[in-house]
Write a protein that holds these residues in place. Structure first.
Motif, PDB file in Angstrom:
ATOM      1  N   TYR A   1       0.830  -1.204   0.000  1.00  0.00           N
ATOM      2  CA  TYR A   1       0.000   0.000   0.000  1.00  0.00           C
ATOM      3  C   TYR A   1       0.867   1.256   0.000  1.00  0.00           C
ATOM      4  O   TYR A   1       0.552   2.242  -0.686  1.00  0.00           O
ATOM      5  CB  TYR A   1      -0.907   0.021   1.234  1.00  0.00           C
ATOM      6  N   GLU A   2       1.931   1.243   0.770  1.00  0.00           N
ATOM      7  CA  GLU A   2       2.782   2.421   0.889  1.00  0.00           C
ATOM      8  C   GLU A   2       3.461   2.757  -0.428  1.00  0.00           C
ATOM      9  O   GLU A   2       3.673   3.931  -0.751  1.00  0.00           O
ATOM     10  CB  GLU A   2       3.826   2.189   1.983  1.00  0.00           C
ATOM     11  N   SER A   3       3.820   1.747  -1.198  1.00  0.00           N
ATOM     12  CA  SER A   3       4.565   1.998  -2.428  1.00  0.00           C
ATOM     13  C   SER A   3       3.670   2.189  -3.651  1.00  0.00           C
ATOM     14  O   SER A   3       4.082   2.827  -4.621  1.00  0.00           O
ATOM     15  CB  SER A   3       5.546   0.856  -2.695  1.00  0.00           C
ATOM     16  N   ALA A   4       2.452   1.669  -3.626  1.00  0.00           N
ATOM     17  CA  ALA A   4       1.588   1.711  -4.805  1.00  0.00           C
ATOM     18  C   ALA A   4       1.103   3.125  -5.068  1.00  0.00           C
ATOM     19  O   ALA A   4       0.475   3.752  -4.216  1.00  0.00           O
ATOM     20  CB  ALA A   4       0.403   0.773  -4.617  1.00  0.00           C
ATOM     21  N   SER A   5       1.382   3.640  -6.254  1.00  0.00           N
ATOM     22  CA  SER A   5       0.872   4.954  -6.627  1.00  0.00           C
ATOM     23  C   SER A   5      -0.613   4.897  -6.947  1.00  0.00           C
ATOM     24  O   SER A   5      -1.331   5.876  -6.749  1.00  0.00           O
ATOM     25  CB  SER A   5       1.640   5.490  -7.837  1.00  0.00           C
ATOM     26  N   PHE A   6      -1.063   3.757  -7.468  1.00  0.00           N
ATOM     27  CA  PHE A   6      -2.448   3.602  -7.880  1.00  0.00           C
ATOM     28  C   PHE A   6      -2.968   2.237  -7.459  1.00  0.00           C
ATOM     29  O   PHE A   6      -2.251   1.241  -7.532  1.00  0.00           O
ATOM     30  CB  PHE A   6      -2.583   3.722  -9.404  1.00  0.00           C
ATOM     31  N   LEU A   7      -4.232   2.203  -7.064  1.00  0.00           N
ATOM     32  CA  LEU A   7      -4.896   0.940  -6.746  1.00  0.00           C
ATOM     33  C   LEU A   7      -5.987   0.650  -7.765  1.00  0.00           C
ATOM     34  O   LEU A   7      -6.919  -0.102  -7.495  1.00  0.00           O
ATOM     35  CB  LEU A   7      -5.486   1.004  -5.328  1.00  0.00           C
ATOM     36  N   ASP A   8      -5.860   1.233  -8.945  1.00  0.00           N
ATOM     37  CA  ASP A   8      -6.791   0.934 -10.025  1.00  0.00           C
ATOM     38  C   ASP A   8      -6.254  -0.270 -10.798  1.00  0.00           C
ATOM     39  O   ASP A   8      -5.478  -1.065 -10.251  1.00  0.00           O
ATOM     40  CB  ASP A   8      -7.009   2.162 -10.906  1.00  0.00           C
ATOM     41  N   ASN A   9      -6.597  -0.419 -12.071  1.00  0.00           N
ATOM     42  CA  ASN A   9      -6.209  -1.629 -12.787  1.00  0.00           C
ATOM     43  C   ASN A   9      -4.716  -1.711 -13.100  1.00  0.00           C
ATOM     44  O   ASN A   9      -4.221  -2.774 -13.476  1.00  0.00           O
ATOM     45  CB  ASN A   9      -7.028  -1.752 -14.083  1.00  0.00           C
ATOM     46  N   ARG A  10      -3.995  -0.603 -12.909  1.00  0.00           N
ATOM     47  CA  ARG A  10      -2.535  -0.678 -13.040  1.00  0.00           C
ATOM     48  C   ARG A  10      -1.932  -1.566 -11.965  1.00  0.00           C
ATOM     49  O   ARG A  10      -0.832  -2.098 -12.136  1.00  0.00           O
ATOM     50  CB  ARG A  10      -1.943   0.727 -12.983  1.00  0.00           C
ATOM     51  N   LEU A  11      -2.648  -1.731 -10.860  1.00  0.00           N
ATOM     52  CA  LEU A  11      -2.174  -2.594  -9.778  1.00  0.00           C
ATOM     53  C   LEU A  11      -2.071  -4.044 -10.228  1.00  0.00           C
ATOM     54  O   LEU A  11      -1.281  -4.818  -9.680  1.00  0.00           O
ATOM     55  CB  LEU A  11      -3.132  -2.483  -8.587  1.00  0.00           C
ATOM     56  N   LEU A  12      -2.870  -4.441 -11.221  1.00  0.00           N
ATOM     57  CA  LEU A  12      -2.954  -5.839 -11.621  1.00  0.00           C
ATOM     58  C   LEU A  12      -1.844  -6.258 -12.570  1.00  0.00           C
ATOM     59  O   LEU A  12      -1.668  -7.447 -12.823  1.00  0.00           O
ATOM     60  CB  LEU A  12      -4.320  -6.108 -12.280  1.00  0.00           C
ATOM     61  N   GLN A  13      -1.106  -5.303 -13.097  1.00  0.00           N
ATOM     62  CA  GLN A  13       0.003  -5.625 -13.973  1.00  0.00           C
ATOM     63  C   GLN A  13       1.198  -6.100 -13.143  1.00  0.00           C
ATOM     64  O   GLN A  13       1.325  -5.728 -11.979  1.00  0.00           O
ATOM     65  CB  GLN A  13       0.396  -4.400 -14.798  1.00  0.00           C
ATOM     66  N   PRO A  14       2.065  -6.922 -13.716  1.00  0.00           N
ATOM     67  CA  PRO A  14       3.267  -7.318 -12.969  1.00  0.00           C
ATOM     68  C   PRO A  14       4.058  -6.085 -12.552  1.00  0.00           C
ATOM     69  O   PRO A  14       4.426  -5.259 -13.382  1.00  0.00           O
ATOM     70  CB  PRO A  14       4.042  -8.159 -13.991  1.00  0.00           C
ATOM     71  N   GLY A  15       4.278  -5.951 -11.246  1.00  0.00           N
ATOM     72  CA  GLY A  15       4.929  -4.750 -10.736  1.00  0.00           C
ATOM     73  C   GLY A  15       4.014  -3.558 -10.691  1.00  0.00           C
ATOM     74  O   GLY A  15       4.455  -2.437 -10.452  1.00  0.00           O
TER      75      GLY A  15
END
Length: 350
Positions: free
Chosen positions: A31-45
């Motif tokens: 959570y701390e590192s993720a810039s987005f929690l939209d569908n970009r989250l589902l890509q590797p990395g």
């Protein structure tokens, strides 16, 4: 499946036809590192800063809505929110406030995007849910997004800009929201300064005009008659009028330029409003630290307040006549419509 106990299984999106929810395994560091929690989250990395070793594909699973809802009765519902008009430092503020030990920062969850789209269908014959079901499920979704890893933490949710359409429903005199804005002139400079923001403007203009017309209750503007700068002015009007619908009792307004002028002071004010514990010393460290020297959506890139000023100054010079004409268009729109007029008056008052 221990869904209710913490935020380890993130409710990322809905499969509306099949009434399922996608759960993504997340650690607090994720959570701390993720810039987005939209569908970009589902890509590797996905959601992670670039560079270094790529992360493996996240663990995911689909679960029936009813199965998760049945576990949700005892889940807290006390998340606080950041809403904004886009490109006004919301990701930076979310990262700075998320640095507090009592805060779990969630940036742009896909779930809220979907509920904003469903809100536009609420009460219509082609909506997949009844109005009562929409209200009940939004309340449950807030519970899911309010989960943290520690009992003394509270979730801080930075929504995407068009999720402001459901801001009144999300706050509802039960939660607080920080509303981030810019004056029209500075917003136009910001949007016209960059290739990515101009591309986003082009992609979102049709839907923004539709949303603005819905709030106005009339359709006075034609998209094909608006040039690029006027479309940016219309975007400002769309997103600001969405925020104008929220009760002032639930929110605090913050102009991003004012934040940059007094970052430590404004950070503490925002934290106090959102019941986040940040000391003067910590605020000073944060606003002089690396977060203020990075592009918050992609921390691997450098970006400072000084560089921002240089970029906006270039846009102000190169697009001066376009910006002036667009501001005149916006003033005329404000004279015609009280919602837009109220938004203009708010920025003039500061």
């Amino acid at each position: 499946m221990q869904f209710a106990q913490d935020a380890g299984l993130f409710s990322q999106q809905l499969d509306i036809p099949n009434d399922h929810v996608l759960l993504v395994a997340m650690t607090q560091a994720d959570y701390e590192s993720a810039s987005f929690l939209d569908n970009r989250l589902l890509q590797p990395g996905g959601g992670q800063p670039q560079g270094g070793q790529a992360r493996q594909q996240r663990q995911m699973q689909w679960a029936p809505w009813d199965a998760l809802a049945s576990q949700s009765q005892s889940i807290r519902s006390d998340a606080q929110f950041i809403f904004h008009i886009g490109h006004v430092g919301s990701t930076l503020l979310a990262r700075l406030l998320g640095a507090a030990s009592d805060t779990l920062s969630l940036r742009e969850p896909q779930l809220l995007r979907q509920f904003a789209e469903l809100k536009a269908l609420r009460g219509k014959a082609h909506s997949p849910w009844s109005p009562e079901t929409f209200d009940q499920r939004l309340a449950v979704a807030v519970q899911w997004l309010s989960r943290t890893f520690e009992a003394n933490q509270r979730a801080l949710i930075k929504a995407t800009s068009f999720a402001s359409d459901i801001a009144p429903d999300l706050l509802n005199h039960q939660r607080k929201g920080l509303l981030l804005t810019l004056t029209p002139e500075r917003y136009l400079q910001t949007i016209l300064a960059g290739e990515n923001s101009r591309a986003e403007l082009s992609a979102l203009s049709s839907n923004r005009l539709k949303r603005l017309h819905h709030r106005m209750g009339e359709t006075p503007f034609k998209l094909w008659e608006l040039d690029e700068a006027q479309r940016a002015a219309m975007a400002w009007a769309c997103e600001m009028t969405a925020l104008e619908q929220v009760s002032d009792e639930d929110v605090a307004w913050l102009d991003f330029d004012r934040f940059l002028a007094q970052p430590a002071e404004k950070l503490i004010e925002a934290a106090q409003f959102l019941d986040i514990a940040i000391s003067q010393e910590q605020a000073n460290d944060l606003v002089t630290g690396p977060l203020m020297q990075q592009y918050s959506k992609a921390p691997e890139h450098s970006y400072s307040a000084q560089l921002r000023e240089e970029v906006l100054a270039d846009a102000a010079r190169n697009r001066a006549s376009d910006i002036a004409a667009a501001l005149q268009w916006l003033d005329q729109a404000g004279s015609r419509n009280p919602l837009i007029g109220n938004a203009l008056n708010r920025t003039q008052k500061g």
